[in-house]
Design a protein around this motif. Structure first.
Motif, mmCIF file in Angstrom:
data_model
loop_
_atom_site.group_PDB
_atom_site.id
_atom_site.type_symbol
_atom_site.label_atom_id
_atom_site.label_comp_id
_atom_site.label_asym_id
_atom_site.label_seq_id
_atom_site.Cartn_x
_atom_site.Cartn_y
_atom_site.Cartn_z
ATOM 1 N N LYS A 1 0.876 -1.177 0.000
ATOM 2 C CA LYS A 1 0.000 0.000 0.000
ATOM 3 C C LYS A 1 0.909 1.220 0.000
ATOM 4 C CE LYS A 1 -4.227 -1.653 1.869
ATOM 5 N NZ LYS A 1 -5.337 -1.449 1.010
ATOM 6 N N ILE A 2 0.549 2.183 -0.815
ATOM 7 C CA ILE A 2 1.344 3.402 -0.934
ATOM 8 C C ILE A 2 0.418 4.586 -0.679
ATOM 9 C CG2 ILE A 2 2.747 4.816 -2.475
ATOM 10 C CD1 ILE A 2 3.387 2.117 -3.965
ATOM 11 N N TYR A 3 0.864 5.455 0.212
ATOM 12 C CA TYR A 3 0.093 6.640 0.579
ATOM 13 C C TYR A 3 0.889 7.887 0.229
ATOM 14 C CZ TYR A 3 -2.684 3.329 3.225
ATOM 15 O OH TYR A 3 -3.461 2.268 3.577
ATOM 16 N N TYR A 4 0.212 8.825 -0.441
ATOM 17 C CA TYR A 4 0.811 10.103 -0.802
ATOM 18 C C TYR A 4 0.129 11.224 -0.033
ATOM 19 C CZ TYR A 4 2.489 7.894 -5.127
ATOM 20 O OH TYR A 4 3.102 7.093 -6.038
ATOM 21 N N GLN A 5 0.924 12.131 0.447
ATOM 22 C CA GLN A 5 0.452 13.414 0.951
ATOM 23 C C GLN A 5 1.497 14.416 0.496
ATOM 24 O OE1 GLN A 5 0.179 12.953 5.166
ATOM 25 N NE2 GLN A 5 -1.717 11.795 5.089
ATOM 26 N N SER A 6 1.238 15.670 0.675
ATOM 27 C CA SER A 6 2.208 16.679 0.279
ATOM 28 C C SER A 6 3.527 16.449 1.018
ATOM 29 C CB SER A 6 1.663 18.075 0.594
ATOM 30 O OG SER A 6 2.607 19.048 0.226
ATOM 31 N N ALA A 7 4.605 16.266 0.267
ATOM 32 C CA ALA A 7 5.955 16.045 0.812
ATOM 33 C C ALA A 7 6.000 14.861 1.778
ATOM 34 C CB ALA A 7 6.489 17.306 1.484
ATOM 35 N N ASN A 8 5.199 13.827 1.506
ATOM 36 C CA ASN A 8 5.158 12.672 2.401
ATOM 37 C C ASN A 8 4.678 11.449 1.617
ATOM 38 O OD1 ASN A 8 4.705 10.806 4.436
ATOM 39 N ND2 ASN A 8 3.769 12.272 5.817
ATOM 40 N N ILE A 9 5.522 10.424 1.541
ATOM 41 C CA ILE A 9 5.151 9.161 0.894
ATOM 42 C C ILE A 9 5.429 8.044 1.890
ATOM 43 C CG2 ILE A 9 5.702 7.519 -0.945
ATOM 44 C CD1 ILE A 9 6.455 9.899 -2.700
ATOM 45 N N SER A 10 4.444 7.167 2.062
ATOM 46 C CA SER A 10 4.618 5.995 2.915
ATOM 47 C C SER A 10 4.345 4.741 2.102
ATOM 48 C CB SER A 10 3.679 6.041 4.117
ATOM 49 O OG SER A 10 4.018 7.112 4.970
ATOM 50 N N ILE A 11 5.204 3.742 2.273
ATOM 51 C CA ILE A 11 5.061 2.464 1.585
ATOM 52 C C ILE A 11 4.981 1.375 2.650
ATOM 53 C CG2 ILE A 11 6.084 0.844 -0.070
ATOM 54 C CD1 ILE A 11 7.753 3.318 -1.092
ATOM 55 N N TYR A 12 3.906 0.599 2.602
ATOM 56 C CA TYR A 12 3.687 -0.498 3.538
ATOM 57 C C TYR A 12 3.613 -1.815 2.762
ATOM 58 C CZ TYR A 12 2.299 3.029 6.971
ATOM 59 O OH TYR A 12 2.273 4.106 7.836
ATOM 60 N N PRO A 13 4.663 -2.628 2.785
ATOM 61 C CA PRO A 13 4.554 -3.949 2.168
ATOM 62 C C PRO A 13 3.491 -4.773 2.903
ATOM 63 C CG PRO A 13 6.838 -3.388 2.594
ATOM 64 C CD PRO A 13 5.998 -2.380 3.302
ATOM 65 N N LEU A 14 2.683 -5.486 2.149
ATOM 66 C CA LEU A 14 1.617 -6.281 2.735
ATOM 67 C C LEU A 14 2.030 -7.718 2.982
ATOM 68 C CD1 LEU A 14 -1.320 -4.897 0.582
ATOM 69 C CD2 LEU A 14 -0.614 -4.204 2.892
ATOM 70 N N ASN A 15 3.138 -8.111 2.415
ATOM 71 C CA ASN A 15 3.652 -9.470 2.579
ATOM 72 C C ASN A 15 5.167 -9.410 2.395
ATOM 73 O OD1 ASN A 15 4.217 -9.557 -0.280
ATOM 74 N ND2 ASN A 15 2.036 -9.878 -0.586
#
Length: 110
Positions: free
Chosen positions: A57-71
């Motif tokens: 899962k990848i989440y974008y916000q202004s000047a902020n990216i988070s990547i969460y592997p699901l497996n």
């Protein structure tokens, strides 16, 4: 300063990577550190979305990216490790503009 925060599991697989903030190396649109960080991060995110959309899962916000592997998909983890090492090289050359921290503050997204 840009911060890269990450969390590994007991097998050294990424559970989360977040890149946030602006490097502020120089003026906007001339910031080579921010441009390098963005190119590496966006290239990785584009590749993950194209080839591993069900593995993270990848989440974008202004000047902020988070990547969460699901497996623990090996190829997805390898892609994240490559991104991490590239950003680590930037942090080694520009330590006042990119900080990398292993953290335990993330909660797993499902």
């Amino acid at each position: 300063m840009t911060c890269l925060l990450y969390k590994l599991d007991k097998k050294n697989n990424f559970q989360c990577i977040t890149i946030k903030g602006h490097a502020n190396y120089t003026k906007t649109k001339k910031d080579i550190v921010c441009a390098a960080i963005s190119a590496i991060t966006n290239g990785t995110v584009n590749f993950l979305q194209l080839h591993y959309e069900n593995d993270c899962k990848i989440y974008y916000q202004s000047a902020n990216i988070s990547i969460y592997p699901l497996n623990n998909n090996f190829e997805c983890q390898l892609c994240l490790r490559l991104m991490f090492y590239q950003l680590e090289n930037i942090a080694n050359f520009y330590p006042d503009y990119l900080k990398i921290s292993n953290t335990q503050i993330f909660e797993r997204v499902t």
